[in-house]
Design an enzyme around this catalytic site. Structure first.
Site, PDB file in Angstrom:
ATOM      1  N   GLU A   1       0.843  -1.198   0.000  1.00 26.69           N
ATOM      2  CA  GLU A   1       0.000   0.000   0.000  1.00 26.69           C
ATOM      3  C   GLU A   1       0.879   1.248   0.000  1.00 26.69           C
ATOM      4  O   GLU A   1       1.991   1.236   0.526  1.00 26.69           O
ATOM      5  CB  GLU A   1      -0.917  -0.049   1.236  1.00 26.69           C
ATOM      6  CG  GLU A   1      -1.826   1.139   1.417  1.00 26.69           C
ATOM      7  CD  GLU A   1      -2.829   1.354   0.300  1.00 26.69           C
ATOM      8  OE1 GLU A   1      -2.427   1.351  -0.876  1.00 26.69           O
ATOM      9  OE2 GLU A   1      -4.014   1.578   0.605  1.00 26.69           O
ATOM     10  N   ASP A   2       0.380   2.317  -0.598  1.00 27.44           N
ATOM     11  CA  ASP A   2       1.137   3.565  -0.599  1.00 27.44           C
ATOM     12  C   ASP A   2       1.052   4.253   0.768  1.00 27.44           C
ATOM     13  O   ASP A   2       2.058   4.681   1.316  1.00 27.44           O
ATOM     14  CB  ASP A   2       0.674   4.510  -1.726  1.00 27.44           C
ATOM     15  CG  ASP A   2      -0.843   4.698  -1.770  1.00 27.44           C
ATOM     16  OD1 ASP A   2      -1.556   4.151  -0.892  1.00 27.44           O
ATOM     17  OD2 ASP A   2      -1.327   5.377  -2.687  1.00 27.44           O
TER      18      ASP A   2
ATOM     19  N   ASP B   1      -4.084   5.642   5.972  1.00 29.84           N
ATOM     20  CA  ASP B   1      -4.598   6.911   6.483  1.00 29.84           C
ATOM     21  C   ASP B   1      -5.605   6.582   7.593  1.00 29.84           C
ATOM     22  O   ASP B   1      -5.209   6.371   8.731  1.00 29.84           O
ATOM     23  CB  ASP B   1      -5.208   7.654   5.294  1.00 29.84           C
ATOM     24  CG  ASP B   1      -5.685   9.046   5.600  1.00 29.84           C
ATOM     25  OD1 ASP B   1      -4.947   9.805   6.234  1.00 29.84           O
ATOM     26  OD2 ASP B   1      -6.813   9.397   5.206  1.00 29.84           O
TER      27      ASP B   1
ATOM     28  N   PHE C   1      -1.716  16.201   3.631  1.00 29.24           N
ATOM     29  CA  PHE C   1      -2.053  15.514   2.391  1.00 29.24           C
ATOM     30  C   PHE C   1      -0.823  15.510   1.487  1.00 29.24           C
ATOM     31  O   PHE C   1      -0.312  16.552   1.109  1.00 29.24           O
ATOM     32  CB  PHE C   1      -3.237  16.176   1.690  1.00 29.24           C
ATOM     33  CG  PHE C   1      -3.746  15.334   0.563  1.00 29.24           C
ATOM     34  CD1 PHE C   1      -4.605  14.273   0.822  1.00 29.24           C
ATOM     35  CD2 PHE C   1      -3.337  15.560  -0.743  1.00 29.24           C
ATOM     36  CE1 PHE C   1      -5.055  13.454  -0.207  1.00 29.24           C
ATOM     37  CE2 PHE C   1      -3.778  14.747  -1.780  1.00 29.24           C
ATOM     38  CZ  PHE C   1      -4.638  13.705  -1.513  1.00 29.24           C
TER      39      PHE C   1
ATOM     40  N   ARG D   1       1.215  11.705  -9.598  1.00 28.31           N
ATOM     41  CA  ARG D   1       1.711  10.354  -9.282  1.00 28.31           C
ATOM     42  C   ARG D   1       3.135  10.163  -9.790  1.00 28.31           C
ATOM     43  O   ARG D   1       3.886   9.334  -9.291  1.00 28.31           O
ATOM     44  CB  ARG D   1       0.824   9.287  -9.941  1.00 28.31           C
ATOM     45  CG  ARG D   1      -0.598   9.233  -9.421  1.00 28.31           C
ATOM     46  CD  ARG D   1      -1.284   7.975  -9.938  1.00 28.31           C
ATOM     47  NE  ARG D   1      -2.732   8.017  -9.801  1.00 28.31           N
ATOM     48  CZ  ARG D   1      -3.399   7.692  -8.704  1.00 28.31           C
ATOM     49  NH1 ARG D   1      -2.750   7.329  -7.617  1.00 28.31           N
ATOM     50  NH2 ARG D   1      -4.714   7.751  -8.670  1.00 28.31           N
TER      51      ARG D   1
HETATM   52  P1  IMP Z   1      -7.638   5.031   4.185  1.00 30.51           P
HETATM   53  O1  IMP Z   1      -8.676   4.034   3.753  1.00 30.51           O
HETATM   54  O2  IMP Z   1      -8.269   6.225   4.825  1.00 30.51           O
HETATM   55  O3  IMP Z   1      -6.550   4.435   5.045  1.00 30.51           O
HETATM   56  O4  IMP Z   1      -7.002   5.638   2.888  1.00 30.51           O
HETATM   57  C1  IMP Z   1      -6.144   4.945   2.142  1.00 30.51           C
HETATM   58  C2  IMP Z   1      -6.074   5.505   0.734  1.00 30.51           C
HETATM   59  O5  IMP Z   1      -6.403   6.899   0.657  1.00 30.51           O
HETATM   60  C3  IMP Z   1      -4.653   5.385   0.265  1.00 30.51           C
HETATM   61  O6  IMP Z   1      -4.463   4.168  -0.385  1.00 30.51           O
HETATM   62  C4  IMP Z   1      -4.522   6.565  -0.673  1.00 30.51           C
HETATM   63  O7  IMP Z   1      -4.916   6.166  -1.971  1.00 30.51           O
HETATM   64  C5  IMP Z   1      -5.486   7.587  -0.168  1.00 30.51           C
HETATM   65  N1  IMP Z   1      -4.793   8.621   0.625  1.00 30.51           N
HETATM   66  C6  IMP Z   1      -4.788   8.753   1.971  1.00 30.51           C
HETATM   67  N2  IMP Z   1      -4.042   9.794   2.360  1.00 30.51           N
HETATM   68  C7  IMP Z   1      -3.546  10.333   1.234  1.00 30.51           C
HETATM   69  C8  IMP Z   1      -2.646  11.437   0.975  1.00 30.51           C
HETATM   70  O8  IMP Z   1      -2.156  12.160   1.862  1.00 30.51           O
HETATM   71  N3  IMP Z   1      -2.364  11.660  -0.334  1.00 30.51           N
HETATM   72  C9  IMP Z   1      -2.866  10.921  -1.353  1.00 30.51           C
HETATM   73  N4  IMP Z   1      -3.682   9.876  -1.156  1.00 30.51           N
HETATM   74  C10 IMP Z   1      -4.016   9.585   0.124  1.00 30.51           C
HETATM   75 MG    MG Z   2      -4.398   3.816  -2.347  1.00 26.58          MG
END
Ligand code: IMP
Ligand code: MG
Length: 171
Positions: free
Chosen positions: A95-96, A99, A148, A161
């Protein structure tokens, strides 16, 4: 043109990816491994991490999204499923960024039902301040503040990206 500050430069990322790859190579010695980069954001980290791992390795992709603009919608949608079975295989989700944790909780649940031999998570970034669902990150690159971020696969509405570093956009 947007004004972007560097948060983590390309060399720092490369060193960390080599370190994670070496650790994974050690931990899975003697095994085959399936890497599952989560599209779209993890295509860059996934490509670099795969090349830092010295094991018999397969790559399969899973697509999901929960974001529009700069905030999570809270609803995780599958946009692409794996192309083959992971039953009996050692799997690492790539995963990148973790969050809120909602996406990874969903993915760990979803892939977990397919009876892999083991299932772990590698994430380049983690924003602990935003946690809604705690998830264990087995291989973590960097913990960051609640900002962000873009670049190295991460986007803002589909853009940035291709930046080779992790940056923060200035308004
Ligand atoms: P989560 O489900 O809230 O943990 O979000 C995960 C996904 O949200 C990641 O795989 C990212 O694609 C996107 N995301 C969360 N934070 C960021 C950020 O700071 N920049 C860009 N994408 C983000
Ligand atoms: Mg993602």
């Amino acid at each position: 043109m947007d004004n972007i500050d560097t948060l983590i430069d390309a060399e720092t990322i490369a060193a960390k990816v080599r370190e994670l790859g070496a650790q994974i190579t050690k931990d899975y010695a003697g095994e085959d491994l399936v890497l599952v980069p989560v599209l779209k954001g993890s295509f860059v980290f996934g490509a670099d991490l795969a090349r830092a791992i010295d094991l018999p390795l397969r790559v399969d992709f899973f697509g999901c999204r929960s974001y529009e603009g700069t905030s999570s919608t809270g609803v995780v949608q599958t946009t692409l499923d794996l192309s083959s079975s992971i039953e009996g295989k050692h799997v690492i989700i790539v995963e990148d960024i973790v969050d809120t944790g909602l996406t990874m909780a969903y993915m760990l649940d979803n892939l977990g039902t397919r009876r892999p031999a083991s299932l772990k998570l590698a994430s380049l970034l983690h924003k602990p301040a935003r946690t809604k669902v705690p998830v264990d990150i087995d291989y973590l690159g960097f913990s960051i503040e609640d900002k962000f971020v873009i670049g190295y696969g991460l986007d803002y509405d589909g853009l940035h990206r291709n930046l080779p570093y992790i940056g923060v956009m200035n308004a």
